[in-house]
Enzyme design. Sequence first.
Site, PDB file in Angstrom:
ATOM      1  N   TRP A   1      26.571  49.449  12.624  1.00  0.00           N
ATOM      2  CA  TRP A   1      24.902  49.550  11.815  1.00  0.00           C
ATOM      3  C   TRP A   1      24.453  48.067  11.524  1.00  0.00           C
ATOM      4  CZ3 TRP A   1      22.409  53.258  13.577  1.00  0.00           C
ATOM      5  CH2 TRP A   1      23.249  54.565  13.735  1.00  0.00           C
TER       6      TRP A   1
ATOM      7  N   ASP B   1      22.202  48.177   3.322  1.00  0.00           N
ATOM      8  CA  ASP B   1      22.053  49.316   3.788  1.00  0.00           C
ATOM      9  C   ASP B   1      23.122  50.230   3.177  1.00  0.00           C
ATOM     10  OD1 ASP B   1      22.183  51.856   5.331  1.00  0.00           O
ATOM     11  OD2 ASP B   1      22.323  50.332   7.134  1.00  0.00           O
TER      12      ASP B   1
ATOM     13  N   LYS C   1      23.057  61.448   5.048  1.00  0.00           N
ATOM     14  CA  LYS C   1      24.494  61.277   4.670  1.00  0.00           C
ATOM     15  C   LYS C   1      24.925  62.049   3.430  1.00  0.00           C
ATOM     16  CE  LYS C   1      24.414  58.905   8.555  1.00  0.00           C
ATOM     17  NZ  LYS C   1      24.315  57.696   8.878  1.00  0.00           N
TER      18      LYS C   1
HETATM   19  C1  LIG Z   1      23.461  56.711   9.936  1.00  0.00           C
HETATM   20  C2  LIG Z   1      23.410  55.153   9.461  1.00  0.00           C
HETATM   21  C3  LIG Z   1      22.279  54.491   9.859  1.00  0.00           C
HETATM   22  C4  LIG Z   1      21.092  55.074  10.852  1.00  0.00           C
HETATM   23  O1  LIG Z   1      20.387  55.940  10.325  1.00  0.00           O
HETATM   24  P1  LIG Z   1      18.998  56.582  10.774  1.00  0.00           P
HETATM   25  O2  LIG Z   1      18.315  57.213   9.862  1.00  0.00           O
HETATM   26  O3  LIG Z   1      19.516  57.132  11.974  1.00  0.00           O
HETATM   27  O4  LIG Z   1      18.123  55.456  11.407  1.00  0.00           O
HETATM   28  C5  LIG Z   1      22.080  53.249   9.545  1.00  0.00           C
HETATM   29  N1  LIG Z   1      22.980  52.610   8.853  1.00  0.00           N
HETATM   30  C6  LIG Z   1      23.980  53.418   8.453  1.00  0.00           C
HETATM   31  C7  LIG Z   1      25.094  52.750   7.496  1.00  0.00           C
HETATM   32  C8  LIG Z   1      24.272  54.659   8.659  1.00  0.00           C
HETATM   33  O5  LIG Z   1      25.333  55.358   8.135  1.00  0.00           O
END
Ligand SMILES: *Cc1c(COP(=O)(O)O)cnc(C)c1O
Length: 357
Positions: free
Chosen positions: A100, A170, A194
């Site tokens: 990511w 993030d 999540k």
């Molecule tokens: C799942 C995830 C993403 C992706 O998110 P989207 O909503 O599909 O764009 C980005 N960063 C992390 C750390 C994730 O776990």
Amino acid sequence: MSMKTIYNFNAGPATMPTAVLQQLHEELQPTGKPSLLEISHRSKEFVAINEETQTRLRQLLAIPKNYKVLLLPGGASQQFAMVPLNLMDKSADYVLTGHWSEKAAAEADSVGKVNRIDSATENGYQTIPAIEKLAADPTASYLHITSNNTIYGTQYKGFPKTADVPLVADMSSDICSRPVPITDFGLIYACAQKNLGPAGITAVIVRDDLVERNYRTMPSFFRYATHVAKASIYNTPAVFAIYAMCLVLRWIEVEGGLKSIKERNEAKAKLLYDTLDASELYLTHASRESRSMMNVTWRLPTTELTDSFLNQASAAGLQGLKGHRAVGGIRASLYNAMPLAGVQTLIEFIREFERQT
Ligand SMILES: *Cc1c(COP(=O)(O)O)cnc(C)c1O
């Protein structure tokens, strides 16, 4: 009719609190009266839910007044673009700790110069780089990290001190899993699917001075200031996702808030790591000091054994355990909504599988 308990270890979209699913189910039964999904997003009913959701996130995470809370569409991936578009003047630092953060850095490449700090790439992202060793640039517009690496199963235990360079994180896969020192950050974003509810929205927590940055011409929709001015109802928001997130945040409060949630998450992760460490069959991926409480990753010696583990686990009601293709093996996601009983059932299965092998 008795139903076997199914435990859902999927990485995302992921398991949600049973009480929240039940409430949604009951409230969305057709009654003749329009539900929250069928009325204007500017109705007082929805405006109140939108406000409550933002206020609850503020209270749970102890977000100071000089930060804004936004609920935006487009997932974490949209933030990979919005962060550099809004915050990057000439360059930014990106700490690479997995898939990511690589994607976030790649998106930022189209906006300006990206300085990649990649000390964990050569070991297959088993570690979080030592914070004091980060080769950060004091003139960067910000430094970006991924607090929890959903795919490799590593997690920051503390956060880098970046002085005047705003820290951007993030937190998609560990937001609200533990208290965090918000004032260490300039901006935090996290998609909901999540730990906060169903897919469809992304929470953004942004310090006031960063909302005001204005380095380039771009469509107003991609400016944080546009959404701040309208309290996240600039256009039709994801009303269902926001309502479900509101219920998840109420549930976290009923469960005792982030301190209790953190203790529970630590206890669940410890049970699983202790079981894997005591085994001669399984090999964990993340190095000890970087282990994630949210996503636990491990391998078996052969793909045949891995497949057999996954098939038997699924038959035993333990679902969603297949590791991401980048790492292979097994991944158990232990988000807030995963009950202790799910982890206990999993470790019994892990031990029994080893005995049989
Ligand atoms: C799942 C995830 C993403 C992706 O998110 P989207 O909503 O599909 O764009 C980005 N960063 C992390 C750390 C994730 O776990």
